[in-house]
Design a protein around this motif. Structure first.
Motif, short mmCIF file in Angstrom:
data_model
loop_
_atom_site.label_atom_id
_atom_site.label_comp_id
_atom_site.label_asym_id
_atom_site.label_seq_id
_atom_site.Cartn_x
_atom_site.Cartn_y
_atom_site.Cartn_z
N VAL A 292 -8.33 -60.30 61.04
CA VAL A 292 -7.33 -61.12 61.75
C VAL A 292 -6.93 -62.37 60.95
CG1 VAL A 292 -6.87 -62.31 63.97
CG2 VAL A 292 -8.08 -60.15 63.96
N LEU A 293 -7.66 -62.62 59.86
CA LEU A 293 -7.27 -63.67 58.91
C LEU A 293 -7.34 -65.10 59.47
CD1 LEU A 293 -4.21 -61.84 57.26
CD2 LEU A 293 -6.58 -61.89 56.46
N GLN A 294 -8.35 -65.33 60.32
CA GLN A 294 -8.50 -66.69 60.86
C GLN A 294 -8.77 -67.71 59.75
OE1 GLN A 294 -10.00 -63.99 62.12
NE2 GLN A 294 -10.25 -64.09 64.33
N GLY A 295 -9.41 -67.26 58.66
CA GLY A 295 -9.69 -68.18 57.55
C GLY A 295 -8.42 -68.55 56.80
N ALA A 296 -7.62 -67.53 56.49
CA ALA A 296 -6.39 -67.76 55.72
C ALA A 296 -5.34 -68.45 56.58
CB ALA A 296 -5.86 -66.42 55.20
N ARG A 297 -5.13 -67.94 57.77
CA ARG A 297 -4.03 -68.44 58.59
C ARG A 297 -4.37 -69.77 59.26
NH1 ARG A 297 -2.72 -66.45 62.86
NH2 ARG A 297 -4.56 -65.24 63.38
N LEU A 298 -5.65 -69.93 59.68
CA LEU A 298 -5.99 -71.08 60.52
C LEU A 298 -6.81 -72.15 59.79
CD1 LEU A 298 -6.88 -69.02 63.74
CD2 LEU A 298 -4.67 -69.98 63.08
N THR A 299 -7.93 -71.74 59.15
CA THR A 299 -8.76 -72.75 58.49
C THR A 299 -8.03 -73.38 57.31
OG1 THR A 299 -10.82 -71.80 59.25
CG2 THR A 299 -10.94 -73.07 57.21
N ALA A 300 -7.40 -72.54 56.49
CA ALA A 300 -6.67 -73.09 55.32
C ALA A 300 -5.57 -74.02 55.81
CB ALA A 300 -6.09 -71.95 54.49
N TRP A 301 -4.92 -73.65 56.90
CA TRP A 301 -3.84 -74.47 57.47
C TRP A 301 -4.40 -75.77 58.05
CZ3 TRP A 301 -3.23 -75.75 62.70
CH2 TRP A 301 -2.02 -76.38 63.02
N GLU A 302 -5.43 -75.63 58.90
CA GLU A 302 -5.98 -76.81 59.58
C GLU A 302 -6.51 -77.84 58.58
OE1 GLU A 302 -8.81 -76.14 62.88
OE2 GLU A 302 -9.93 -77.89 62.17
N LEU A 303 -7.28 -77.36 57.60
CA LEU A 303 -7.88 -78.31 56.65
C LEU A 303 -6.83 -78.93 55.73
CD1 LEU A 303 -11.32 -76.64 55.78
CD2 LEU A 303 -10.84 -78.46 57.44
N SER A 304 -5.87 -78.12 55.29
CA SER A 304 -4.86 -78.70 54.39
C SER A 304 -3.99 -79.71 55.14
CB SER A 304 -4.02 -77.62 53.71
OG SER A 304 -3.39 -76.83 54.67
N THR B 126 -10.01 -74.36 49.36
CA THR B 126 -9.66 -73.27 48.47
C THR B 126 -9.85 -71.97 49.24
OG1 THR B 126 -10.36 -74.50 46.52
CG2 THR B 126 -10.22 -72.10 46.29
N LEU B 127 -8.84 -71.14 49.23
CA LEU B 127 -8.89 -69.87 49.97
C LEU B 127 -9.37 -68.76 49.04
CD1 LEU B 127 -8.11 -68.26 52.54
CD2 LEU B 127 -5.80 -68.07 51.58
N SER C 140 -15.83 -86.92 50.03
CA SER C 140 -15.10 -85.72 49.64
C SER C 140 -15.97 -84.47 49.74
CB SER C 140 -14.57 -85.94 48.22
OG SER C 140 -14.32 -84.72 47.61
N LEU C 141 -15.61 -83.57 50.64
CA LEU C 141 -16.26 -82.26 50.71
C LEU C 141 -15.17 -81.24 50.41
CD1 LEU C 141 -18.42 -82.32 53.99
CD2 LEU C 141 -19.15 -82.77 51.63
N HIS C 142 -15.52 -80.24 49.63
CA HIS C 142 -14.54 -79.21 49.29
C HIS C 142 -14.88 -77.93 50.03
CE1 HIS C 142 -11.54 -77.71 46.21
NE2 HIS C 142 -11.81 -76.68 46.99
N ALA C 143 -13.94 -77.44 50.84
CA ALA C 143 -14.18 -76.22 51.62
C ALA C 143 -13.70 -75.00 50.84
CB ALA C 143 -13.43 -76.31 52.95
N TYR C 144 -14.52 -73.97 50.86
CA TYR C 144 -14.10 -72.65 50.37
C TYR C 144 -13.99 -71.76 51.61
CZ TYR C 144 -14.33 -73.89 45.51
OH TYR C 144 -14.07 -74.48 44.30
N ALA C 145 -12.77 -71.38 51.94
CA ALA C 145 -12.53 -70.64 53.18
C ALA C 145 -12.35 -69.15 52.89
CB ALA C 145 -11.27 -71.18 53.85
N CYS C 146 -13.21 -68.33 53.49
CA CYS C 146 -13.04 -66.87 53.37
C CYS C 146 -11.87 -66.47 54.27
CB CYS C 146 -14.31 -66.15 53.82
SG CYS C 146 -15.73 -66.51 52.77
N GLU C 147 -11.03 -65.58 53.79
CA GLU C 147 -9.79 -65.27 54.53
C GLU C 147 -10.06 -64.67 55.92
OE1 GLU C 147 -7.24 -62.23 52.95
OE2 GLU C 147 -8.90 -60.85 52.65
N THR C 148 -11.19 -63.91 56.01
CA THR C 148 -11.62 -63.37 57.30
C THR C 148 -10.75 -62.22 57.80
OG1 THR C 148 -12.24 -65.68 57.81
CG2 THR C 148 -12.60 -64.05 59.53
#
Ligand code: MRU
Length: 344
Positions: free
Chosen positions: A190-202, A209-210, A179-187
């Motif tokens: 263009v919001l690659q963290g919010a739109r893409l990383t949060a989506w891909e990992l979830s 956590t965003l 178990s690794l917990h990612a903290y994604a900065c929204e970025t």
């Protein structure tokens, strides 16, 4: 879910501008479509940009009407330069296009060259999956079960052939039941963290956590972040690393909190011809990316500075993780050794 795929008459890409609301694939039939998809960030992330451009060049070459090899090479060079003009920072774009050009240098006929280009581009995508998996394995060796790790932008499966670079350890940890917990900065912007990383990992079932970018310091402190891991668009010969805007700030914070700061990238992102970060061209993008969010204007009509990337100085980087392993410090000496076997 593949970011890019070759079909005999066209390329399909996952439209990353439509995510997370819509999972949509676009067909790119002309070289202009490929150029536009890269410029407008429908496909983005250094390795994915390289793969798409390679397929774009192979696709364009299929329609050359000449049987004359010299004319073929002239047309190929013209289209290589056109695709290379799409984005300036990620060196994978130039690396991929030049690898394709090189693959047909000794072709004995136009037909042979056309087939070789397709083959080379497909190989690149297959290799990238393996490279990303290796990066993930090496990165995972740095982390422990339960670690909380911060990242920025999206250096994930959709930015590569599979797994990603900075996100590969999260995907592999999941595969291995760790178990690794990612903290994604929204970025922003263009919001690659919010739109893409949060989506891909979830989607992959990884705990994510965003946070907004300006919450990074507070999050490092309050949530006991154990490391930061980011991708790269270009690593200079001395280890200075260009990556998504905001990365440099995270590196400074990591140093302040005494947290390791890792860069994960394939060898194709290392540019030994570029001596230091000062020599890396930094893309500046349209002011509307800053003044608008989701099409809504949030600012008055003022001057805007919108660099898409920043450069983290090598002294702030704890380690660079590649498919060949991890190097810690003294990058100027160690980075060239990663290529020794490749060049031999
Ligand atoms: O502008 P983008 O979205 O193409 O920027 C992408 C990044 O900065 C990534 O971190 C980098 O390309 C690595 S992707 C594996």
């Amino acid at each position: 879910m593949k970011s890019v795929q070759w079909h005999d008459t066209h390329i399909t890409i996952l439209n990353q501008q439509a995510l997370p609301h819509k999972t949509e694939y676009l067909e790119l039939k002309r070289i202009e479509d490929v150029w536009d998809a890269i410029v407008t960030l429908k496909v983005r992330g250094a390795p994915a940009i390289g793969m798409t451009a390679a397929y774009g060049l192979a696709l364009a070459a299929q329609s050359y009407e000449t049987d004359d090899l010299a004319t073929f090479h002239t047309e190929l060079k013209r289209d290589r330069d056109y695709l290379a003009s799409s984005r300036p920072t990620a060196v994978n774009l130039f690396w991929a296009l030049d690898r394709l050009i090189k693959s047909v240098a000794n072709a004995t006929s136009v037909n042979e060259a056309k087939t070789t280009l397709i083959h080379e581009a497909i190989c690149m995508q297959i290799e990238d999956e393996d490279v990303c998996r290796r990066i993930g394995e090496h990165a995972l060796s740095l982390f422990q079960d339960g670690d909380r790790i911060m990242t920025i932008c999206n250096a994930g499966a959709i930015a590569t052939a599979r797994y990603g670079t900075a996100l590969a350890p999260f995907h592999l940890a999941k595969e291995k039941g760790m178990s690794l917990h990612a903290y994604a900065c929204e970025t922003r912007p263009v919001l690659q963290g919010a739109r893409l990383t949060a989506w891909e990992l979830s989607q992959a079932g990884v705990d994510v956590t965003l946070i907004t970018d300006n919450m990074a310091a507070q999050t490092m402190k309050a949530k006991h972040i154990s490391a930061v891991i980011v991708g790269a668009d270009r690593i200079a010969a001395n280890g200075d690393t260009a990556n998504k805007i905001g990365t440099f700030g995270l590196a400074i914070l990591a140093k302040a909190f005494n947290i390791p700061f890792y860069v994960a990238a394939p060898l194709s992102t290392i540019d030994l011809q570029t001596k230091t970060g000062d020599d890396i061209p930094i893309e500046e993008r349209a002011k509307e990316e800053v003044t608008h969010i989701g099409g809504v204007c949030i600012a008055p009509d003022v001057n805007v500075y919108n660099p898409a990337f920043d450069v983290t100085p090598h002294e702030l980087i704890t380690g660079i993780i590649t498919e060949k392993g991890i190097i810690f410090g003294d990058y100027e000496t160690k980075l060239p050794t990663l290529f020794e076997e490749v060049l031999a």
